[in-house]
Design a protein around this motif. Sequence first.
Motif, PDB file in Angstrom:
ATOM      1  N   MET A   1      34.543 -60.255  53.093  1.00 58.85           N
ATOM      2  CA  MET A   1      34.568 -59.415  51.889  1.00 58.85           C
ATOM      3  C   MET A   1      33.371 -59.735  50.992  1.00 58.85           C
ATOM      4  O   MET A   1      33.044 -60.891  50.796  1.00 58.85           O
ATOM      5  CB  MET A   1      35.869 -59.683  51.119  1.00 58.85           C
ATOM      6  N   THR A   2      32.779 -58.692  50.469  1.00 57.93           N
ATOM      7  CA  THR A   2      31.674 -58.897  49.534  1.00 57.93           C
ATOM      8  C   THR A   2      32.225 -58.887  48.118  1.00 57.93           C
ATOM      9  O   THR A   2      32.847 -57.915  47.703  1.00 57.93           O
ATOM     10  CB  THR A   2      30.620 -57.775  49.649  1.00 57.93           C
ATOM     11  N   LEU A   3      32.005 -59.971  47.421  1.00 57.79           N
ATOM     12  CA  LEU A   3      32.502 -60.071  46.045  1.00 57.79           C
ATOM     13  C   LEU A   3      31.528 -59.370  45.112  1.00 57.79           C
ATOM     14  O   LEU A   3      30.382 -59.783  44.956  1.00 57.79           O
ATOM     15  CB  LEU A   3      32.667 -61.541  45.660  1.00 57.79           C
ATOM     16  N   LYS A   4      32.009 -58.240  44.520  1.00 62.21           N
ATOM     17  CA  LYS A   4      31.131 -57.494  43.609  1.00 62.21           C
ATOM     18  C   LYS A   4      31.648 -57.527  42.179  1.00 62.21           C
ATOM     19  O   LYS A   4      30.889 -57.674  41.236  1.00 62.21           O
ATOM     20  CB  LYS A   4      31.011 -56.030  44.083  1.00 62.21           C
ATOM     21  N   THR A   5      32.974 -57.371  42.049  1.00 61.84           N
ATOM     22  CA  THR A   5      33.540 -57.294  40.704  1.00 61.84           C
ATOM     23  C   THR A   5      34.753 -58.217  40.546  1.00 61.84           C
ATOM     24  O   THR A   5      35.614 -58.277  41.424  1.00 61.84           O
ATOM     25  CB  THR A   5      33.985 -55.848  40.382  1.00 61.84           C
ATOM     26  N   ILE A   6      34.787 -58.926  39.418  1.00 62.00           N
ATOM     27  CA  ILE A   6      35.962 -59.737  39.062  1.00 62.00           C
ATOM     28  C   ILE A   6      36.515 -59.194  37.756  1.00 62.00           C
ATOM     29  O   ILE A   6      35.755 -58.913  36.822  1.00 62.00           O
ATOM     30  CB  ILE A   6      35.572 -61.226  38.881  1.00 62.00           C
ATOM     31  N   PHE A   7      37.837 -59.016  37.704  1.00 60.62           N
ATOM     32  CA  PHE A   7      38.501 -58.675  36.435  1.00 60.62           C
ATOM     33  C   PHE A   7      39.036 -59.957  35.809  1.00 60.62           C
ATOM     34  O   PHE A   7      39.762 -60.705  36.451  1.00 60.62           O
ATOM     35  CB  PHE A   7      39.693 -57.728  36.666  1.00 60.62           C
ATOM     36  N   LEU A   8      38.655 -60.202  34.549  1.00 60.63           N
ATOM     37  CA  LEU A   8      39.233 -61.323  33.804  1.00 60.63           C
ATOM     38  C   LEU A   8      40.282 -60.738  32.871  1.00 60.63           C
ATOM     39  O   LEU A   8      39.946 -59.963  31.979  1.00 60.63           O
ATOM     40  CB  LEU A   8      38.174 -61.991  32.930  1.00 60.63           C
ATOM     41  N   VAL A   9      41.541 -61.084  33.086  1.00 60.01           N
ATOM     42  CA  VAL A   9      42.594 -60.593  32.197  1.00 60.01           C
ATOM     43  C   VAL A   9      43.068 -61.775  31.371  1.00 60.01           C
ATOM     44  O   VAL A   9      43.791 -62.646  31.863  1.00 60.01           O
ATOM     45  CB  VAL A   9      43.760 -59.957  32.989  1.00 60.01           C
ATOM     46  N   ASP A  10      42.636 -61.854  30.120  1.00 60.37           N
ATOM     47  CA  ASP A  10      42.926 -63.017  29.274  1.00 60.37           C
ATOM     48  C   ASP A  10      42.615 -62.679  27.816  1.00 60.37           C
ATOM     49  O   ASP A  10      41.613 -62.031  27.526  1.00 60.37           O
ATOM     50  CB  ASP A  10      42.045 -64.197  29.716  1.00 60.37           C
ATOM     51  N   LEU A  55      37.425 -50.395  41.554  1.00 62.51           N
ATOM     52  CA  LEU A  55      38.386 -51.502  41.617  1.00 62.51           C
ATOM     53  C   LEU A  55      37.686 -52.825  41.899  1.00 62.51           C
ATOM     54  O   LEU A  55      36.638 -52.857  42.535  1.00 62.51           O
ATOM     55  CB  LEU A  55      39.426 -51.216  42.702  1.00 62.51           C
ATOM     56  N   PRO A  56      38.257 -53.926  41.427  1.00 62.88           N
ATOM     57  CA  PRO A  56      37.659 -55.237  41.661  1.00 62.88           C
ATOM     58  C   PRO A  56      38.067 -55.786  43.026  1.00 62.88           C
ATOM     59  O   PRO A  56      38.994 -55.268  43.642  1.00 62.88           O
ATOM     60  CB  PRO A  56      38.287 -56.083  40.558  1.00 62.88           C
ATOM     61  N   GLU A  57      37.380 -56.826  43.461  1.00 60.52           N
ATOM     62  CA  GLU A  57      37.820 -57.545  44.650  1.00 60.52           C
ATOM     63  C   GLU A  57      38.789 -58.650  44.246  1.00 60.52           C
ATOM     64  O   GLU A  57      39.657 -59.040  45.007  1.00 60.52           O
ATOM     65  CB  GLU A  57      36.631 -58.175  45.401  1.00 60.52           C
ATOM     66  N   VAL A  58      38.585 -59.144  43.004  1.00 64.94           N
ATOM     67  CA  VAL A  58      39.371 -60.299  42.542  1.00 64.94           C
ATOM     68  C   VAL A  58      39.840 -60.068  41.102  1.00 64.94           C
ATOM     69  O   VAL A  58      39.102 -59.529  40.282  1.00 64.94           O
ATOM     70  CB  VAL A  58      38.517 -61.597  42.606  1.00 64.94           C
ATOM     71  N   ILE A  88      42.693 -56.207  47.022  1.00 63.43           N
ATOM     72  CA  ILE A  88      42.399 -56.919  45.778  1.00 63.43           C
ATOM     73  C   ILE A  88      43.111 -58.269  45.832  1.00 63.43           C
ATOM     74  O   ILE A  88      44.299 -58.335  46.176  1.00 63.43           O
ATOM     75  CB  ILE A  88      42.904 -56.127  44.549  1.00 63.43           C
ATOM     76  N   LEU A  89      42.389 -59.334  45.516  1.00 67.21           N
ATOM     77  CA  LEU A  89      43.011 -60.664  45.513  1.00 67.21           C
ATOM     78  C   LEU A  89      43.344 -61.062  44.079  1.00 67.21           C
ATOM     79  O   LEU A  89      42.487 -61.048  43.204  1.00 67.21           O
ATOM     80  CB  LEU A  89      42.065 -61.700  46.134  1.00 67.21           C
ATOM     81  N   VAL A  90      44.618 -61.396  43.855  1.00 67.54           N
ATOM     82  CA  VAL A  90      45.056 -61.776  42.512  1.00 67.54           C
ATOM     83  C   VAL A  90      45.199 -63.295  42.421  1.00 67.54           C
ATOM     84  O   VAL A  90      45.853 -63.925  43.250  1.00 67.54           O
ATOM     85  CB  VAL A  90      46.413 -61.108  42.158  1.00 67.54           C
TER      86      VAL A  90
END
Lengths: 135, 382
Positions: A1-10, A55-58, A88-90
């Motif tokens: 998997m190519t990591l392009k986008t991470i969502f930070l929910v905080d 959508l993010p990957e992570v 998507i990996l959570v």
Amino acid sequence: MTLKTIFLVDDDFVYQFLTKKIIVEARTDVNIETFSNGQDAIEYLKSEYKIPAKLPEVIFLDLAMPIMDGWQFLKEYGTLNGKFGKQILVYIVSSSITPSEINRAKEFDFVQDYIIKPITKQKFKDFIQNLTDLG
Amino acid sequence: METPLSKNEIIVAIDRAFRELESQKYALDQSAIVAITDIKGNIIYANEQFCQISKYGLEELLGKNHRIINSGYHPREFFQNMWQTISGGKVWKGDIRNKAKDGSLYWVATTITPFLNENNVPTMFVSIRFDITRQKKLESVLELRLKERDNMLQSLAVKNKQLEDFCYIISHNLRSPLSNLMLMLEMMEDTESETERKELFQKFRTVTDYLQETFDELVAAIQFQNINQSDYENIDLPQTVDHLREILGAEIEKSEVSIETDFSAYKEILYPKKYIESILLNLINNSIKYKSPDRKSKIRIASYIENGYKGILVEDNGLGLNTDVYGEKLFRMRQTFHKHPNARGFGLFMIKNQIESLGGHIKALGKVEEGLKVYADLIKIY
């Protein structure tokens, strides 16, 4: 998997700032989106779930947040999971070292891991290594 | 066909029957408290055991009504039911508390059997009793112990819940700024860039200020828990609300809220004054803070007595929130639910602590856009 986008929910702005810094230093190619509570993040996912490019990957998910906390987010996310146009990996990223919370996180099969704050340089490196191992 | 008994044989048989009866009566008198009364309840026979336990001499009992040993403990219906049963020719059984001549009380397991004539009408009542005072005492001690145990378990459950809440506070409210500080230090050590170091240093203040605020609030919440008997006073609720109305005057005017009260359930409550003011102030403040922009805001404050508690209800028609989803979390430290600039998530956490430390509970009921009802069960009255 190519990591392009991470969502930070905080909701913690200092955490957002520091974690962004750590991630960008390690991986300049990664794009980071922040959400200050579970509600904002779930609403985004609900409206964009069909469009893989948006959508993010992570997802790095905090637990204690206002309006909608991490647990409620996971419950809502569970009903969406499988409908996404991509994998998507959570990951839960929390300051809590309480065993009951760590165990509760394991009850969600789509949660990859429980990361204890802070995400240091080393922890992020390990995380990237882990992603590569996952393939 | 049998041969009829001779006269001699009949006398022998009757004599034997009498002796058997004598022996049975003797055996009964040895083990039980026995009395016989006429149909009006006047004593016509009492055995030795009866005299011993009631501390009356036989001559004092004979001819007296059985009520002489009534302790006044049982309700009127209890004896009405007994008389109905035995007057109807049926056997009555029950536990009775009696009073002896010296005023001491004793419990007897009692069986009353009516003796019937040839028309099945009672002519006298025979009561056979056993002393169960010791069992009754043990029973009441046991009951008391069970009740004590229940109370203890309940207060332990509350303490346990408070510990859990405290663990949550440490995990999230205290450990998360700490983890930020740790990370910042590590980054400052790592970096060669002076500008970056400065940038990080500025963030230090934000985090330490937050930490200090959290600590101060925690201390405030815990300090409140030291309440003495002397802190309790008779609180006049209408007066207290009027006083708070003055304190909140500007807020109330600015937000155009109307406050309605209904203290018909009760007007006065024995409670620490600083608590009652803090509870009402926080709840009213919340109702003002989370008023709906679409409606003229109304707050209703009412006293109630429910489930054995004296309580206070604060109800509003504000933004509300779904308590099915948020329920308990509403009362957590630093938990906020609306995007309000002054939402700090401390007020409800603190008053929950205050109420629980005095043996009460607090719960909220509401739906989004339908306002919130907060029920504070303050003190147990039965």
